[in-house]
Design a protein around this motif. Structure first.
Motif, short mmCIF file in Angstrom:
data_model
loop_
_atom_site.label_atom_id
_atom_site.label_comp_id
_atom_site.label_asym_id
_atom_site.label_seq_id
_atom_site.Cartn_x
_atom_site.Cartn_y
_atom_site.Cartn_z
N TYR A 174 3.18 -0.63 -4.13
CA TYR A 174 3.51 -0.56 -5.56
C TYR A 174 4.35 0.67 -5.85
CZ TYR A 174 -0.34 -3.91 -5.68
OH TYR A 174 -1.18 -4.97 -5.46
N TYR B 187 -8.73 6.88 -7.40
CA TYR B 187 -7.40 6.78 -7.99
C TYR B 187 -6.38 7.35 -7.01
CZ TYR B 187 -3.38 8.06 -10.86
OH TYR B 187 -2.10 8.22 -11.34
N SER C 225 -0.06 5.94 -10.30
CA SER C 225 0.25 5.01 -11.39
C SER C 225 1.69 4.55 -11.24
CB SER C 225 0.07 5.70 -12.74
OG SER C 225 -1.27 6.12 -12.92
N ASP D 180 -6.20 -7.08 -2.72
CA ASP D 180 -6.45 -6.82 -4.12
C ASP D 180 -7.84 -7.25 -4.55
OD1 ASP D 180 -5.59 -6.08 -6.80
OD2 ASP D 180 -5.62 -8.22 -7.22
N THR E 197 -5.92 -2.53 -9.33
CA THR E 197 -5.13 -1.89 -10.37
C THR E 197 -5.71 -2.25 -11.73
OG1 THR E 197 -3.58 -3.75 -10.51
CG2 THR E 197 -3.00 -1.94 -9.00
N THR F 151 -7.66 -2.57 -2.54
CA THR F 151 -6.99 -1.88 -3.63
C THR F 151 -7.33 -2.62 -4.92
OG1 THR F 151 -4.93 -3.18 -3.63
CG2 THR F 151 -5.06 -1.28 -2.12
N PHE G 239 0.18 0.73 -14.74
CA PHE G 239 -0.99 0.39 -13.94
C PHE G 239 -1.46 1.62 -13.18
CE2 PHE G 239 0.73 -3.94 -14.28
CZ PHE G 239 -0.42 -4.61 -14.66
N ARG G 240 -2.77 1.76 -13.06
CA ARG G 240 -3.38 2.78 -12.20
C ARG G 240 -3.90 2.08 -10.96
NH1 ARG G 240 -6.35 5.64 -17.33
NH2 ARG G 240 -4.55 6.88 -17.96
N MET G 241 -3.49 2.59 -9.80
CA MET G 241 -3.86 1.98 -8.53
C MET G 241 -4.99 2.75 -7.88
SD MET G 241 -3.87 1.18 -5.12
CE MET G 241 -3.02 2.45 -4.22
#
Length: 190
Positions: free
Chosen positions: A177, A142, A145, A86, A123, A121, A159-161
């Motif tokens: 996710y 992107y 989500s 992350d 988010t 990654t 959340f947008r990953m």
């Protein structure tokens, strides 16, 4: 990565130390700065010390963002070493909208690539689109989500990953996710 410092045109990125607690407190106590982060603002220097010990101390890719010339943290940038790898960042409010997070992010991405980290990654809350802008500016894409009941704040967040594959494997998408949260989807046009 060792404890060397990373430099950009305007910035110095370096490990945090105990001497940085007061500067870190200025960042972590601000409600607006922490509105889209997964914790409540800290109340005092003791909570700041605990945060530092849990999230920054001994972490290879958790770095203070400092302006060249004064070596005082104005924010942080990090990439985790766990499976999600992350990527995250925060800046004191008076340093927003100056391209600092993007500049720091590019420097960290270059270091991660040099260190053969395969991917990162990140988010962001859909209500914080500027964060997604930083992700795109450092080369992230992107992926999908998902909706999470966000803890400890206890409210639902979409959340947008985003992901950046640093090893050339463009087909890889971190799916934890997507798999973990029942409500997930791909938004068109992102």
């Amino acid at each position: 990565m060792d404890t060397r410092r990373l430099e950009t045109g305007r910035l110095l990125l370096r490990p945090f130390g105990p001497v940085d607690l007061e500067a870190l407190y200025l960042l972590l106590r601000d409600e607006e700065v922490n509105a889209f982060l997964p914790w409540f603002p800290v109340k005092d220097l003791e909570e700041t010390r605990q945060f530092y010990e849990q999230r920054f101390m001994g972490q290879a890719y958790s770095l203070a963002i400092c302006q060249k010339g004064d070596d005082i943290p104005i924010g942080y940038i990090k990439a985790g070493t766990e499976d999600s790898r992350d990527f995250g960042y925060a800046l004191r409010r008076e340093f927003w909208h100056r391209g600092i997070a993007t500049e720091a992010g590019r420097a960290l991405v270059d270091q991660l690539r040099e260190d053969h980290v395969p991917y990162i990654t990140a988010t962001h809350d859909k209500n914080n689109p500027r964060s997604g802008g930083v992700m795109r500016q450092i080369g992230m894409h992107y992926c999908y989500s998902y909706v999470e009941q966000w803890q400890p704040k206890n409210f639902p967040v979409t959340f947008r990953m985003y992901q950046l594959n640093l090893d050339g494997r463009e087909d890889r998408v971190y799916s934890a996710y997507w798999d973990r949260y029942e409500t997930h989807f791909v938004e068109e046009g992102l």
